[in-house]
Design an enzyme around this catalytic site. Structure first.
Site, PDB file in Angstrom:
ATOM      1  N   HIS A  61      32.919  50.007  55.138  1.00 39.61           N
ATOM      2  CA  HIS A  61      32.969  49.820  56.592  1.00 39.61           C
ATOM      3  C   HIS A  61      34.293  49.101  56.826  1.00 39.61           C
ATOM      4  O   HIS A  61      34.390  47.878  56.625  1.00 39.61           O
ATOM      5  CB  HIS A  61      31.829  48.945  57.101  1.00 39.61           C
ATOM      6  CG  HIS A  61      30.459  49.400  56.663  1.00 39.61           C
ATOM      7  ND1 HIS A  61      29.796  50.453  57.250  1.00 39.61           N
ATOM      8  CD2 HIS A  61      29.639  48.946  55.690  1.00 39.61           C
ATOM      9  CE1 HIS A  61      28.629  50.618  56.654  1.00 39.61           C
ATOM     10  NE2 HIS A  61      28.501  49.715  55.705  1.00 39.61           N
ATOM     11  N   HIS A 203      22.130  55.737  59.260  1.00 33.00           N
ATOM     12  CA  HIS A 203      22.433  54.331  59.002  1.00 33.00           C
ATOM     13  C   HIS A 203      21.381  53.708  58.096  1.00 33.00           C
ATOM     14  O   HIS A 203      21.698  53.044  57.111  1.00 33.00           O
ATOM     15  CB  HIS A 203      22.570  53.524  60.295  1.00 33.00           C
ATOM     16  CG  HIS A 203      22.851  52.074  60.008  1.00 33.00           C
ATOM     17  ND1 HIS A 203      21.851  51.163  59.738  1.00 33.00           N
ATOM     18  CD2 HIS A 203      24.010  51.405  59.856  1.00 33.00           C
ATOM     19  CE1 HIS A 203      22.398  49.984  59.450  1.00 33.00           C
ATOM     20  NE2 HIS A 203      23.700  50.110  59.520  1.00 33.00           N
ATOM     21  N   ARG A 206      15.627  52.162  59.657  1.00 35.82           N
ATOM     22  CA  ARG A 206      15.490  51.334  60.864  1.00 35.82           C
ATOM     23  C   ARG A 206      16.178  51.986  62.061  1.00 35.82           C
ATOM     24  O   ARG A 206      15.759  51.826  63.205  1.00 35.82           O
ATOM     25  CB  ARG A 206      16.162  49.962  60.668  1.00 35.82           C
ATOM     26  CG  ARG A 206      15.445  48.998  59.770  1.00 35.82           C
ATOM     27  CD  ARG A 206      16.211  47.683  59.657  1.00 35.82           C
ATOM     28  NE  ARG A 206      17.262  47.743  58.658  1.00 35.82           N
ATOM     29  CZ  ARG A 206      18.545  47.522  58.898  1.00 35.82           C
ATOM     30  NH1 ARG A 206      18.970  47.250  60.118  1.00 35.82           N
ATOM     31  NH2 ARG A 206      19.427  47.582  57.914  1.00 35.82           N
ATOM     32  N   HIS A 267      22.903  51.001  48.107  1.00 40.64           N
ATOM     33  CA  HIS A 267      22.219  49.758  47.699  1.00 40.64           C
ATOM     34  C   HIS A 267      20.990  50.058  46.831  1.00 40.64           C
ATOM     35  O   HIS A 267      20.904  49.608  45.711  1.00 40.64           O
ATOM     36  CB  HIS A 267      21.842  48.846  48.872  1.00 40.64           C
ATOM     37  CG  HIS A 267      23.001  48.477  49.739  1.00 40.64           C
ATOM     38  ND1 HIS A 267      24.117  47.861  49.223  1.00 40.64           N
ATOM     39  CD2 HIS A 267      23.246  48.681  51.063  1.00 40.64           C
ATOM     40  CE1 HIS A 267      24.993  47.671  50.200  1.00 40.64           C
ATOM     41  NE2 HIS A 267      24.501  48.164  51.324  1.00 40.64           N
ATOM     42  N   ASP A 318      32.057  48.278  50.289  1.00 40.14           N
ATOM     43  CA  ASP A 318      31.172  48.024  51.429  1.00 40.14           C
ATOM     44  C   ASP A 318      31.768  47.071  52.467  1.00 40.14           C
ATOM     45  O   ASP A 318      32.540  47.483  53.323  1.00 40.14           O
ATOM     46  CB  ASP A 318      29.826  47.507  50.880  1.00 40.14           C
ATOM     47  CG  ASP A 318      28.738  47.411  51.934  1.00 40.14           C
ATOM     48  OD1 ASP A 318      28.997  47.773  53.088  1.00 40.14           O
ATOM     49  OD2 ASP A 318      27.611  46.963  51.614  1.00 40.14           O
TER      50      ASP A 318
HETATM   51 ZN   LIG Z   1      27.095  49.451  54.242  1.00 38.57          ZN
END
Ligand SMILES: [Zn+2]
Length: 445
Positions: A61, A203, A206, A267, A318
């Site tokens: 990101h 994403h 959630r 992750h 990340d």
């Molecule tokens: Zn990320």
């Protein structure tokens, strides 16, 4: 693009280090790999040290780079960190994001990274109003990578809700297209180019309602594009998913057709044994981001078990707490050593494969990450005579690179046969620290 010949003092050829390796390139690809060349032929560019295939940063990101240092004051959790991160996201414009990403991608080139997977969700103006070009932010990132001289896979991210059944918060409005259909329509306007591939991302469970997961998966399937998803980074996500859907996030993704060989879970930290079987058995990849996972106090994911079940591993920086793929690679092994109190879960070669060939494959660059004829001419050279790397025999170059070197030891980076970093200096962005400082200052609240 013209022909170029590079002579590597030493090169890692996937299994071992070979001295005196000539890499011939043409039209951005490697055309020949010749071993046993003791000295550089006339006209060859000389790469002193250990040449590796280009490193793939499979999860980025770019705007999180603006948080470096500022989020290290005080205590808290992932969720308190996220509030600070949102305050930076609020201030991004296509122009300020372009300047920051160009500098961050230049930092990556200096670290030996030749391809980045940009997990991109800041799509619209604050409040959620689309820009005149609804892909203005994505285009800013594609241009930034071109100007920094590296490849990018823009993982355009669907982000539609703040939690299960919850509308986006004020901060998140600019992330949302409203529905997965509208997301698909917008990102269908993005075009691939020589340095850029377009992929998809969810994403997290959630942020995309269960009944819209298949829409994103179908968009990626129709294009044969990579599909990434943040998966079980936090136990709170697992708890909320179980409460609403009666299953784990991994089970939910499996149910809606999201898992498979083009998919990468990022992750994959807090998983059940069944989750690990579902991920590995479907060939879904795992992108570990160890420096971010330790920075955000996430926990240690079961990378060994995932790989044993069939999940290919890749690595990402990340949040860019640091940008150093060698550190990511050794951290995956060292985390496992701390957790198990035993050593040697991966060889240096296996860790390098995650950082090179398997990382590129996770981003849809299947012909990169190896030093072989026909592959993209993307490679990087690590100095073996720095204060960190001097001493070991050159044949232990892979072990030295993974377990002792840092991004500061990268002396050369070549992308598509073009010398982007030469002797530690970026040839397209002359003052990378200055560009980073200016871009971060422009976003400071
Ligand atoms: Zn990320």
């Amino acid at each position: 693009m013209t022909k170029a010949t590079y002579w590597s003092e030493h090169a890692w050829l996937g299994t071992h280090v070979e001295p005196g390796v000539l890499l011939e390139t043409n039209e951005g690809r490697i055309t020949a790999v010749r071993t046993g060349t003791d000295s550089p032929p006339p006209g060859a560019e000389i790469l002193r040290g250990l040449t590796l295939p280009g490193l793939a940063n499979a999860h980025s990101h770019a705007f999180h780079r603006a948080l470096r240092g500022t989020v290290q004051v005080g205590s808290g959790t992932f969720w308190t960190w996220r509030e600070v991160m949102y305050s930076v996201a609020d201030r991004l414009t296509p122009d300020t994001y372009h300047a920051l990403a160009r500098a961050v991608y230049a930092e990556m080139a200096l670290a030996g990274i030749t391809a980045v997977g940009e997990f991109h969700y800041v799509h619209h103006a604050p409040g959620g109003t689309p820009y005149a070009d609804p892909n203005a932010m994505g285009e800013a990132l594609l241009a930034a990578a071109a100007e920094a001289g590296i490849r990018v896979t823009l993982l355009d991210t669907a982000y539609l809700s703040s939690g299960f059944g919850q509308p986006p918060t004020a901060h998140q409005l600019r992330f949302s297209d409203g529905t997965a259909e509208a997301w698909a329509e917008r990102c269908s306007g993005l075009k691939e180019r020589e340095h850029a591939r377009i992929g998809a991302a969810i994403h997290s469970v959630r942020a995309v309602p269960a009944d819209q997961l298949a829409t994103v998966a179908r968009w990626a399937e129709e294009r044969g594009a990579p599909l990434h998803v943040h998966l079980s980074e936090q136990t709170a996500e697992n708890d909320a998913c179980r409460e609403v859907h009666g299953c784990t996030p991994t089970q939910l993704l499996a149910l809606h057709g999201v898992l498979g060989p083009r998919t990468t879970g990022v992750h994959n930290t807090h998983l059940t044994a069944e989750d690990i079987s579902l991920i590995g058995g479907s060939g879904t990849g795992t992108c570990m981001c160890p420096t971010t996972e330790r920075d955000l106090a996430d926990g240690i994911g079961p990378a060994v078990a995932l790989q044993n079940e069939g999940s290919p591993l890749s690595l990402g920086s990340d949040s860019h707490a640091v940008v150093d793929l060698l550190e990511e690679a050794r951290a995956m092994e060292l985390n496992e050593r701390l957790r198990t109190r035993t050593r040697g879960h991966w060889t240096a070669a296996a860790l390098l494969r995650a950082a090179t060939a398997d990382g590129h494959a996770a981003l849809g660059w299947h012909d990169a990450g190896v030093l072989e004829p026909g592959a993209l001419a993307d490679f990087t050279t690590i100095a073996l005579d720095s204060v960190r790397t001097a001493g070991p025999l050159p044949r232990l170059g892979a072990e030295t690179a993974v377990f002792a070197a840092s991004a500061a030891d990268v002396s050369h980076t070549v992308v598509a046969g073009r010398h982007v970093v030469r002797d530690g200096v970026h040839s397209l962005v002359p003052d990378v620290p200055g560009a980073l400082a200016d871009a971060v200052a422009a976003l400071r609240g």
